[in-house]
Enzyme design. Sequence first.
Site, PDB file in Angstrom:
ATOM      1  N   ALA A   1       0.867  -1.182   0.000  1.00  0.00           N
ATOM      2  CA  ALA A   1       0.000   0.000   0.000  1.00  0.00           C
ATOM      3  C   ALA A   1       0.898   1.225   0.000  1.00  0.00           C
ATOM      4  O   ALA A   1       2.106   1.133   0.241  1.00  0.00           O
ATOM      5  CB  ALA A   1      -0.922   0.009   1.212  1.00  0.00           C
ATOM      6  N   LYS A   2       0.330   2.371  -0.271  1.00  0.00           N
ATOM      7  CA  LYS A   2       1.063   3.634  -0.187  1.00  0.00           C
ATOM      8  C   LYS A   2       0.058   4.763  -0.100  1.00  0.00           C
ATOM      9  O   LYS A   2      -1.056   4.659  -0.628  1.00  0.00           O
ATOM     10  CB  LYS A   2       1.945   3.839  -1.427  1.00  0.00           C
ATOM     11  CG  LYS A   2       3.148   4.740  -1.174  1.00  0.00           C
ATOM     12  CD  LYS A   2       4.228   4.009  -0.387  1.00  0.00           C
ATOM     13  CE  LYS A   2       5.485   4.827  -0.229  1.00  0.00           C
ATOM     14  NZ  LYS A   2       6.553   4.082   0.442  1.00  0.00           N
TER      15      LYS A   2
END
Length: 417
Positions: free
Chosen positions: A101-102
Site C-alpha cells: 500500500a502507499k
Amino acid sequence: MNALAATNRNFRHAARILGLDEKLEKSLLIPFREIKVECTIPKDDGTLVSYVGFRVQHDNARGPMKGGIRYHPEVDPDEVNALAQLMTWKTAVANIPYGGAKGGIGCNPRDLSISELERLTRVFTQRIHDLIGIHRDVPAPDMGTNAQTMAWILDEYSKFHGHSPAVVTGKPIDLGGSLGRESATGLGVVFATEAVLAEYGKSISGLKFVIQLYLNSQGFGNVGSWAAKLIHDRGGHIVAVSDISGAIRNTSGIDIPALLKHKESNANMKEFQGAESMDPNDLLLHECDVLIPCALGGVINKDNAADIKAKFIIEAANHPTDPEADEILCKKGVVILPDIYANAGGVTVSYFEWVQNIQGFMWEEEKVNCELKRYMKKAFVDIKSMCQAHDCNLRMGAFTLGVNRVARATLLRGWEA
C-alpha cells in the site's frame, strides 16, 4: 517514463520470465482499492485550505497491506499507485507477511506549522480510518512524515477503534515504537551494500561513495543520513553529498558526523566548512565506486546515465532509475541493486514493530538489528538464486522473486473463486 509506467514494465518483464498466466498477470497488476479524499483544515490565520490525500491498497494475498504516507507537493495518483505496487513486491522479496500500500497528501510540509500538520493528519485519518487497521492496512512514515505523524494517526484512529498501537509503525518509542526503527532503512541499505560488494570480493572500507541525501530542515532524513553515517563508520569515503539546499564534495572524504552536526544548526549544506560547494546537477556524475540515490525517483535517466561513473548503484530511493537508464547502465557493466531490495530495511523493521505490538513484548535494539541483518542477507541469497535460475540481472532477480511469491499466494487462496 513515470513511476507507474516503469513499475508496470518491470512487473510485466518479470511475469514473462516466470511464464505467468495472462489473467493472473492482469489480476496482480490491478490495485485492490484506490482512495482519494479531500482534507480541509483551518490554517493558523483562520483561513480554510484543502489538500488532496491518497491511499492505494494494492494487494493483500500475503497479509495486511503495508506502506508509507508521504507529504510532498508532487504526490499524485500515479506515483502513489506505483509505490503501492512496489511495496507488494518489496515485502515479498523480504519475505515478510504483508501486501503493498502507499499513501500521501499533496502538500509541502515545510509551509505548514506543527499545529497545521497535526490538523491535516487527523483529518486525513478521519477520512480513511475505516479502511486501515492492524490486520487490514498498516501505514508508516515516508518522505515528509515522521514518528510524530504516526503518533497523531494512532491517536485519531484509537478514538474510533480503541487503543491500537499496531495500526501504524515508525511510532515514537514511548507509544510502542521499535528500537532500531529510525535507522532501519539506512542500516538495511548498508547490509544490502555489503552483500553485493562481497559478491565482487570488495567491502565498504576504502571505497568512494556519492550519496544523494534527503535531509529536512532539522538535518536528518529517513535513509540517506543514516546510510552515510554507517558507511563512514565502516571506513567508506563519502566524497560527495547533496540535499535540498545544495551539494558539496571533498575528494579525501567528508566528515559525516561533523556535517550532520552542522545541519542541526544550519539548513544550508553549502556553508559546511569541511568541503567545497558543487553543482547539484553534477553529483550523480561524480567519480566514485558506489552511488547511492536516496531522494526522489527518476533522478537517473537516459539523459545522464551514460555519464555516470559509479561501478555500483544502490537504489536507496524508490524508483530512482528509469528503465531506459537501466538498459544503458547494464550495457556499461554497472551493477544496480534494485530499490525493492535495497531499501527494504525500513519495512522489515516495521514488521518487527508490528509483531512486538501484537505480542505486547518489546525487543532489545541488538535483536532488532541482528534480525534485520539476517533477513537482508537471506533476501540477497534468494535474489541471486532467481538470477541464476532465469539468467537475469539483480533487478529482474528481485522482481521475479517478489512476483512469484505473490502469485503463489494468490493461486493458493483461490483467486478465480
